[in-house]
Design a protein around this motif. Structure first.
Motif, mmCIF file in Angstrom:
data_model
loop_
_atom_site.group_PDB
_atom_site.id
_atom_site.type_symbol
_atom_site.label_atom_id
_atom_site.label_comp_id
_atom_site.label_asym_id
_atom_site.label_seq_id
_atom_site.Cartn_x
_atom_site.Cartn_y
_atom_site.Cartn_z
ATOM 1 N N SER A 108 -5.665 1.168 -8.315
ATOM 2 C CA SER A 108 -6.286 2.415 -7.865
ATOM 3 C C SER A 108 -7.510 2.745 -8.697
ATOM 4 N N ARG A 109 -7.394 2.523 -10.025
ATOM 5 C CA ARG A 109 -8.538 2.789 -10.902
ATOM 6 C C ARG A 109 -9.699 1.858 -10.588
ATOM 7 N N LYS A 110 -9.368 0.576 -10.335
ATOM 8 C CA LYS A 110 -10.416 -0.381 -10.001
ATOM 9 C C LYS A 110 -11.092 -0.009 -8.688
ATOM 10 N N ALA A 127 2.425 0.203 -12.757
ATOM 11 C CA ALA A 127 1.244 -0.059 -13.586
ATOM 12 C C ALA A 127 0.188 -0.819 -12.797
ATOM 13 N N GLU A 128 0.641 -1.802 -12.011
ATOM 14 C CA GLU A 128 -0.299 -2.566 -11.197
ATOM 15 C C GLU A 128 -0.959 -1.683 -10.148
ATOM 16 N N SER A 129 -0.154 -0.795 -9.551
ATOM 17 C CA SER A 129 -0.695 0.109 -8.536
ATOM 18 C C SER A 129 -1.727 1.055 -9.137
ATOM 19 N N ALA A 177 10.004 -1.943 -11.577
ATOM 20 C CA ALA A 177 9.395 -0.725 -11.037
ATOM 21 C C ALA A 177 8.230 -0.262 -11.909
ATOM 22 N N ALA A 178 8.426 -0.343 -13.228
ATOM 23 C CA ALA A 178 7.358 0.064 -14.146
ATOM 24 C C ALA A 178 6.149 -0.847 -14.007
#
Length: 242
Positions: free
Chosen positions: A63-65, A57-59, A52-53
């Motif tokens: 989102s930042r990218k 983190a990937e999400s 889940a972590a």
């Protein structure tokens, strides 16, 4: 949760050691079974938590990218927009007249609709105009002129207008005189009358002798003769007769 797993594993090893000494002890066998189940459940919980972590983190990274790659609005001169008016902090319809500053810190010169003064705004003080935005003219913070000041301004305005009219009339008169002279010169040329200075010739003429004097064409007189300079000779005289 990692600490709990470690505790369960230690307890399980202790129970295994006890069972090796007393393999027929049903209570120890049951406890070992429960501890094994707790260990497996704890491992599954830790794995799920880690997954889940990682997914979070990937999400977040994605989102930042996405935000970084999303193109920002590119404003240019002539664009219609909403800009923040410095006097009251409200947003009003405006038109961009010029774009300055660096790529990271743009500065826009805008003119508010219904208000002719120019104001500089930052990127955070400008945004797209919604289709249903109601037009509101910003309130000017300029001081209203008194009656005397209005009259004085009107006098100056009329005075300047008279100056402009006088200059225009003078220029018109000069143009008319020039046109009349050119017309006269053309008629004279057609009749065979030569006017010096009109057909590209000078009214002044000089002889071939560089020491000659200047003559005026059309004066009716010939060229001034060049006087030859000679040494004066004095006549001899008899001193006795004096």
């Amino acid at each position: 949760m990692d600490a709990d797993l470690e505790t369960y594993q230690v307890q399980l090893s202790q129970v295994d050691l006890a069972i090796s000494s007393d393999p027929d002890n049903a209570e120890l066998v049951s406890l070992r079974s429960e501890l094994k189940e707790l260990v497996e459940l704890t491992k599954s919980a830790i794995a799920a938590q880690a997954e889940a972590a990682s997914s979070k983190a990937e999400s977040s990274s994605s989102s930042r990218k996405k935000d970084a790659s999303a193109p920002t609005h590119s404003w240019s001169a002539g664009d219609e927009c909403l800009a923040k008016y410095s006097s009251d902090g409200q947003w009003y319809p405006a038109r961009i007249t010029s774009v300055g500053g660096s790529a990271d810190n743009r500065v826009y010169s805008v003119v508010f609709k219904g208000y002719n003064s120019t104001e500089l705004v930052k990127s955070s003080e400008i945004k797209s105009m919604p289709a249903n935005h109601a037009f509101v003219t910003p309130v000017s913070n300029k001081r209203k002129l008194t009656k005397a000041e209005e009259e004085e301004r009107e006098k100056k305005k009329k005075k300047n207008e008279k100056k402009v009219e006088a200059k225009a009339a003078k220029a018109k008169e000069q143009t008319a005189k020039q046109a009349t002279w050119q017309k006269f010169a053309k008629k004279s040329e057609k009749k065979g009358v030569h006017i010096a200075g009109v057909a590209g010739t000078s009214i002044f003429k000089t002889p071939d002798n560089p020491l000659g004097r200047v003559g005026v064409t059309g004066s009716g007189k010939g060229m001034t003769e060049v006087a030859t300079q000679a040494k004066h000779k004095f006549a001899s005289r008899d001193e006795d007769n004096l």
